[in-house]
Design an enzyme around this catalytic site. Structure first.
Site, PDB file in Angstrom:
ATOM      1  N   ASP A   9       0.851  -1.189   0.000  1.00 27.14           N
ATOM      2  CA  ASP A   9       0.000   0.000   0.000  1.00 27.14           C
ATOM      3  C   ASP A   9       0.885   1.237   0.000  1.00 27.14           C
ATOM      4  O   ASP A   9       2.079   1.168   0.306  1.00 27.14           O
ATOM      5  CB  ASP A   9      -0.923   0.013   1.229  1.00 27.14           C
ATOM      6  N   SER A  10       0.275   2.371  -0.302  1.00 30.54           N
ATOM      7  CA  SER A  10       0.995   3.643  -0.253  1.00 30.54           C
ATOM      8  C   SER A  10       1.344   4.040   1.172  1.00 30.54           C
ATOM      9  O   SER A  10       2.174   4.917   1.389  1.00 30.54           O
ATOM     10  CB  SER A  10       0.148   4.748  -0.892  1.00 30.54           C
ATOM     11  N   TYR A  41      -0.357   8.678  -2.595  1.00 33.22           N
ATOM     12  CA  TYR A  41      -0.166   8.443  -4.022  1.00 33.22           C
ATOM     13  C   TYR A  41      -1.186   9.195  -4.870  1.00 33.22           C
ATOM     14  O   TYR A  41      -0.930   9.497  -6.029  1.00 33.22           O
ATOM     15  CB  TYR A  41      -0.295   6.948  -4.328  1.00 33.22           C
ATOM     16  N   GLY A  42      -2.362   9.455  -4.317  1.00 34.14           N
ATOM     17  CA  GLY A  42      -3.477   9.994  -5.089  1.00 34.14           C
ATOM     18  C   GLY A  42      -3.175  11.214  -5.944  1.00 34.14           C
ATOM     19  O   GLY A  42      -3.589  11.274  -7.107  1.00 34.14           O
ATOM     20  N   CYS A  72      -4.177  -1.016  -2.332  1.00 32.21           N
ATOM     21  CA  CYS A  72      -4.221   0.434  -2.532  1.00 32.21           C
ATOM     22  C   CYS A  72      -5.061   0.661  -3.778  1.00 32.21           C
ATOM     23  O   CYS A  72      -4.736   0.136  -4.850  1.00 32.21           O
ATOM     24  CB  CYS A  72      -2.803   0.974  -2.722  1.00 32.21           C
ATOM     25  N   ASN A  73      -6.146   1.403  -3.643  1.00 33.86           N
ATOM     26  CA  ASN A  73      -7.029   1.623  -4.784  1.00 33.86           C
ATOM     27  C   ASN A  73      -6.336   2.375  -5.906  1.00 33.86           C
ATOM     28  O   ASN A  73      -6.517   2.062  -7.083  1.00 33.86           O
ATOM     29  CB  ASN A  73      -8.279   2.383  -4.328  1.00 33.86           C
ATOM     30  N   THR A  74      -5.531   3.380  -5.548  1.00 41.60           N
ATOM     31  CA  THR A  74      -4.827   4.163  -6.559  1.00 41.60           C
ATOM     32  C   THR A  74      -3.868   3.283  -7.347  1.00 41.60           C
ATOM     33  O   THR A  74      -3.846   3.306  -8.583  1.00 41.60           O
ATOM     34  CB  THR A  74      -4.059   5.323  -5.896  1.00 41.60           C
ATOM     35  N   CYS A 183     -10.729   3.921  -0.840  1.00 40.91           N
ATOM     36  CA  CYS A 183      -9.315   4.028  -0.473  1.00 40.91           C
ATOM     37  C   CYS A 183      -9.165   3.217   0.795  1.00 40.91           C
ATOM     38  O   CYS A 183      -9.986   3.345   1.717  1.00 40.91           O
ATOM     39  CB  CYS A 183      -8.916   5.486  -0.248  1.00 40.91           C
ATOM     40  N   THR A 184      -8.137   2.384   0.865  1.00 44.00           N
ATOM     41  CA  THR A 184      -8.020   1.493   2.025  1.00 44.00           C
ATOM     42  C   THR A 184      -7.660   2.235   3.305  1.00 44.00           C
ATOM     43  O   THR A 184      -7.721   1.652   4.393  1.00 44.00           O
ATOM     44  CB  THR A 184      -6.999   0.368   1.758  1.00 44.00           C
ATOM     45  N   HIS A 185      -7.312   3.515   3.206  1.00 50.72           N
ATOM     46  CA  HIS A 185      -7.131   4.326   4.412  1.00 50.72           C
ATOM     47  C   HIS A 185      -8.470   4.679   5.066  1.00 50.72           C
ATOM     48  O   HIS A 185      -8.551   4.866   6.281  1.00 50.72           O
ATOM     49  CB  HIS A 185      -6.413   5.641   4.085  1.00 50.72           C
TER      50      HIS A 185
END
Length: 271
Positions: A9-10, A41-42, A72-74, A183-185
Site C-alpha cells: 500500500d501507499s 499516491y493519489g 491500494c485503490n490508486t 481508499c483502504t485508508h
C-alpha cells in the site's frame, strides 16, 4: 505452500485489508509493505505511481511471496492489469472486490464512491460497478484530506469531524443507500464518515471481499498454508517506523514491529 502473501500500500491503509486477511486466513503469513515516506499516491502523476508500486512489487517478489495483494485503490487503478500480465504469481487488487461488495448490499442501485484524486479520475469504480450491475447509478467524490489525516494518526475528534464534514458536503444531497470507501485508508475514518453521511447509508470497505478472493485463489492454485502453521507476519515501512507501529498496533490489536525499507535504489534493502 508455506510461502507468504505480499500486501502493499501507499501507507498504512492496506492494514485494513491485512486485518481481514488475518481474520479469514489465520494460518497465512503476510509480508506487508507500506510506502509511508512517499504517501499519499493519489495526487501524484500516473508514471510516478507506477514506478513506486513496481518497486514494492519487485521487493515482494524477491522475498518469494506466493501471491500479491495491491491493497491500494490508486495503485490498483494504475498497475493491476500490467502486474497480472507480467508476474507468474496471482495478483489481486481491491477495486473489483469493493464493487462486488457494494452491488450485493445496494437496494436502490444508487452508489457513492469516495477515493483519491487518481482513483476517482480513472473511473475505475464506475467501470467495475457497471460490469457487475449495468443499471447502477454512481456519484463519485475525491477526498484529498483523508489520507493525510490517517497517516498522521488523526482519526477522531472535532478537527477530524470538521474536515470530513466539509469534504463530504457535495455528497450529502445525493440520494444513495451505499457508499464505497474507495481508499483502504478510509475505513480508519469509518466512524466519522458514518456520522456525517447518516445511518441510512451502508459503508463498504473492500477488505472482506478481497480476503474471500484471496482464499479462493489460494485454494484454486493449491498454495494454501498448512493448517498447523503459526504465522509470523513481517511489516516494512519506508518512512517513520514508530508512527507506523503505533497505527498498526492499534488497528491490528497486537504489537507490531516494523522494519525500515529503502526503495528507489538499485537494490531495495532494510535498514
Amino acid at each position: 505452500m508455506n510461502r507468504s502473501i505480499g500486501v502493499l500500500d501507499s501507507g498504512v491503509g492496506g492494514l485494513t485489508v491485512a486485518r481481514e486477511l488475518m481474520r479469514q486466513l489465520p494460518h497465512e503469513q503476510i509480508i506487508y509493505v507500506g510506502d509511508t515516506l512517499r504517501c499519499p499516491y493519489g495526487p501524484r502523476p500516473e508514471e510516478e505511481i507506477r514506478q513506486f508500486t513496481w518497486e514494492m512489487i519487485d521487493f515482494l517478489v524477491a522475498q518469494g511471496v506466493k501471491l500479491i495483494v495491491i491493497a491500494c485503490n490508486t495503485a490498483t487503478a494504475v498497475v493491476l492489469k500490467e502486474a497480472r500480465q507480467k508476474l507468474s504469481i496471482p495478483v489481486i487488487g481491491v477495486i473489483d472486490p469493493g464493487a462486488r461488495a457494494a452491488v450485493k448490499v445496494t437496494r436502490s442501485k444508487r452508489i457513492g464512491v469516495i477515493g483519491t484524486k487518481m482513483t476517482i479520475e480513472s473511473n475505475s469504480y464506475e467501470k467495475a460497478l457497471r460490469h457487475v450491475e449495468g443499471q447502477v447509478v454512481v456519484e463519485s467524490l475525491s477526498c484529498p484530506p483523508f489520507v493525510p489525516l490517517v497517516e498522521s494518526s488523526q482519526t477522531s475528534g472535532p478537527y477530524v469531524e470538521r474536515v470530513v464534514a466539509n469534504t463530504l458536503k457535495p455528497l450529502l444531497s445525493y440520494d444513495m443507500d451505499t457508499l464505497i470507501l474507495g481508499c483502504t485508508h478510509y475505513p480508519l475514518l469509518a466512524e466519522v464518515i458514518g456520522r456525517v453521511i447518516g445511518p441510512n447509508v451502508q459503508l463498504i470497505s473492500s477488505g472482506d471481499e478481497t480476503a474471500l478472493e484471496v482464499s479462493a485463489l489460494l485454494d484454486y492454485n493449491g498454495i494454501t498454508a498448512d493448517l498447523d502453521r503459526i504465522p509470523e507476519h513481517v511489516y516494512h515501512a519506508t518512512g517513520d517506523t514508530r508512527s507506523f507501529e503505533r497505527i498498526a498496533s492499534d488497528w491490528l490489536h497486537h504489537p507490531v514491529q516494523a522494519k525500515r525499507l529503502v526503495l528507489g535504489t538499485e537494490e531495495e534493502k532494510c535498514v
